[in-house]
Structure formats: C-alpha cells, structure tokens
Design a protein around this motif. Structure first.
Motif, mmCIF file in Angstrom:
data_model
loop_
_atom_site.group_PDB
_atom_site.id
_atom_site.type_symbol
_atom_site.label_atom_id
_atom_site.label_comp_id
_atom_site.label_asym_id
_atom_site.label_seq_id
_atom_site.Cartn_x
_atom_site.Cartn_y
_atom_site.Cartn_z
ATOM 1 N N UNK A 133 -1.750 -3.824 8.491
ATOM 2 C CA UNK A 133 -2.630 -3.490 7.286
ATOM 3 C C UNK A 133 -3.361 -2.253 7.273
ATOM 4 N N UNK A 134 -3.707 -1.790 8.630
ATOM 5 C CA UNK A 134 -4.595 -0.660 8.725
ATOM 6 C C UNK A 134 -3.561 0.541 8.684
ATOM 7 N N UNK A 135 -2.285 0.290 9.117
ATOM 8 C CA UNK A 135 -1.130 1.449 8.811
ATOM 9 C C UNK A 135 -0.758 1.394 7.651
ATOM 10 N N UNK A 136 -0.983 0.382 6.668
ATOM 11 C CA UNK A 136 -0.622 0.590 5.246
ATOM 12 C C UNK A 136 -1.569 1.602 4.821
ATOM 13 N N UNK A 137 -2.661 1.510 5.092
ATOM 14 C CA UNK A 137 -3.814 2.407 4.297
ATOM 15 C C UNK A 137 -3.517 3.998 4.712
ATOM 16 N N UNK A 138 -3.147 3.915 6.018
ATOM 17 C CA UNK A 138 -2.828 5.531 6.256
ATOM 18 C C UNK A 138 -1.402 6.150 5.679
ATOM 19 N N UNK A 139 -0.458 5.101 5.515
ATOM 20 C CA UNK A 139 0.775 5.547 4.845
ATOM 21 C C UNK A 139 0.475 5.732 3.450
ATOM 22 N N UNK A 140 -0.347 4.921 2.856
ATOM 23 C CA UNK A 140 -0.915 5.045 1.391
ATOM 24 C C UNK A 140 -1.531 6.542 1.252
ATOM 25 N N UNK A 141 -2.214 7.019 2.178
ATOM 26 C CA UNK A 141 -2.937 8.057 2.007
ATOM 27 C C UNK A 141 -1.965 9.352 2.258
ATOM 28 N N UNK A 142 -0.846 9.279 3.306
ATOM 29 C CA UNK A 142 -0.198 10.262 3.434
ATOM 30 C C UNK A 142 0.876 10.432 2.662
ATOM 31 N N UNK A 143 1.670 9.324 2.077
ATOM 32 C CA UNK A 143 2.838 9.435 1.264
ATOM 33 C C UNK A 143 2.715 8.997 -0.240
#
Length: 302
Positions: A110-120
């Motif tokens: 879920x933490x990586x999902x936040x990062x992917x949402x910001x970047x992509x």
C-alpha cells in the motif's frame, strides 16, 4: 452509503484478506510440487471456474465487447503476465521458508501504491502519506546499508502487485470478466508448458488423489478472494478497504512465526518497524480525511 451495505462490504473485505492471508497454508500443502507447475495449475483451473461464473452470471456479452478492443486485450495480457510472475515468486517464497519476506512485501504494497500514484497518476496524497513512503524507504535502505542485503522477494511482490493494480485501475473492467480474459490469454502457455514438462508430478495420473484435489482447488484459491475483494470494493469506502488490507500480511507473519518456524533476523526487525510506523501514519491520515468528509457531508445536508 447504507449501513447494511457497508457491513456487508466489510465482511466481504475481511473474507478476501483472510483467504489471501492463509493462502500459505495451501501452498505449503502442495510443497512437493514445483512452483512453476502450481502456477500452471492456477491458470488452468482458474480459467474453468471463472468461465463457469461468467456463464452463470450471463456476462458473456461483456466478454465479447472486451474482445473487440485490442488495446484492452493487450493491457490485460500485460496484467496477466505480471500477476503470474507475482504468483510464481509468492509460491516460491512460501515453499522455501520465506513467508516473512512475503508478508513484508504485502505490508510494503500500500505504501508503494502511494508512490506509484504520485509518480504515474499525478495524485496528491497528504503529507503523512508522503512521510510514510519515506519511512518505508528508510527501512529498506537501512537493511541494505547496515547488513548488505536487499529484501528482493518483498520488493518484487510489492512492486508486481502494485503494477498489476495500476494496470487494472487504468482499464476499469469488471473483476470476473477481466480475470476470465487474463486466464484465457495465459491458458495456451499453461497448456503448452504442461505438455512439455517431464516431471513425476506433471502426470496427474501418477499423483496421490489428495495432491490432485489440491491442484484443482488452486482455481478456487485464486478466484474466490478476488471476487470477495471486488464485492467489497463497491460497498465500502476506499480508506476502510485499505486499512483492512493489513489483515492478509498480518496473518502471514503470525503463521510464519508460529506454524512455519521462521524467525526475525536483525535487519528484518528494523525494516518491519519502519513499515509498521509508516502504515500507522497513513491509516491515521485516511481516518482523518474520512471524518472530515463525513463532517462536510453532514454540514451540507443541514
């Protein structure tokens, strides 16, 4: 959202995450079968089960509509390939005494999902969510710098599941019809692989009955949690769905320590500590935002 709907959705979500959380028990039971063969069986038997569900629910028209959209089919083939790799590594982890690493991967997700949402996706999470992502990165970097090891299994499981979710978010197809096309696209490769393998377990006629039954049940193990998750997603708020997600890796961790006899090593202790603190921060922010939305809704209704 009606209270009864939310209660029903919560039960569906708990069921989905409990089934995902106890999945290592199933894969430990078929530990004698190579991981690649188990993935093969997951594809074959999942296809049969999902096809039956699509026909029973009279969704074949939706499938025909999707088949006329080559771009969607291409994306589903990509998502199917990613989730198949995720399955392969997860099964390998369970059958090779790395359940703690698998658990860490799904805590990181879920933490990586936040990062992917910001970047992509150009999403703008709150400050606490960004701090949470930074904390998770610190936990992984600490393990790398202090002990010279990288949690490859955990990072692969988190990233592959995150990429799968990202692809499925973009195409927005129903879970059942999407899963049918995904498994249908992988089915020829699974059947070809089955025809080529030369192992004792590859010939089901020579397997014990209990092993064959377990292999056929791989379709149920694959499909039921996803259907329960989909039923939950349309009934409960996203923040609640995200918070309940921690049931799965928590169960995996408990089983790793109690049933499978694995132990924390020093680097895992620090990494898990950072991840858990990050999840607390992100959950606190989600709850705060949910309360603010409810308060704003009550104010507008008044």
């Amino acid at each position: 959202m009606p209270q009864q709907e939310q209660r029903t959705g919560t039960l569906y979500a708990i069921a989905a995450y409990v089934m995902w959380g106890i999945a290592p028990l199933y894969f430990a039971a078929v530990k004698s079968i190579p991981a690649d063969e188990i993935v093969m069986h997951r594809v074959i038997w999942s296809f049969g089960l999902v096809l039956a569900l699509v026909l029973l629910q009279k969704q074949w028209g939706q499938v025909r509509t999707l088949l006329r959209r080559p771009k969607i089919i291409g994306l589903l083939f990509l998502s199917a390939s990613v989730i198949a790799c995720n399955w392969l590594v997860f099964i390998w982890a369970v059958t090779n005494d790395h359940v703690i690493d698998a658990s860490l991967g799904y805590f990181i997700n879920p933490l990586l999902n936040v990062a992917l949402g910001v970047m992509l996706l150009s999403e703008r999470p709150g400050k606490l969510s960004l701090v949470a992502v930074a904390l998770a990165a610190i936990g992984v970097l600490y393990q790398l710098v202090q002990f010279g090891s990288v949690p490859y299994v955990s990072l692969f499981l988190a990233s592959s599941f995150g990429i799968y979710g990202l692809i499925r978010k973009q195409i927005k197809v129903q879970a059942t019809t999407g899963l049918l096309i995904e498994t249908a696209l992988l089915l020829p490769f699974a059947l070809l692989y089955w025809s080529l393998i030369d192992t004792a377990s590859g010939d089901m006629s020579s397997n014990p009955l209990n092993i064959n039954l377990l292999l056929v049940l791989s379709g149920v193990v694959t499909t039921l949690p996803l259907l329960a998750f989909s039923a939950a997603a349309v009934r409960i708020p996203f923040y609640l769905l995200g918070m309940l997600q921690y049931i799965g890796p928590s169960l995996m961790l408990v089983m790793a320590l109690t049933i499978f006899g694995e132990q924390f090593n020093p680097e895992q202790t620090v990494t898990f500590g950072c991840i858990w603190l990050a999840l607390i921060l992100m959950s606190a922010e989600a709850l705060t935002k949910a309360r603010a939305r409810r308060k704003a809704k009550r104010s507008s209704a008044a």
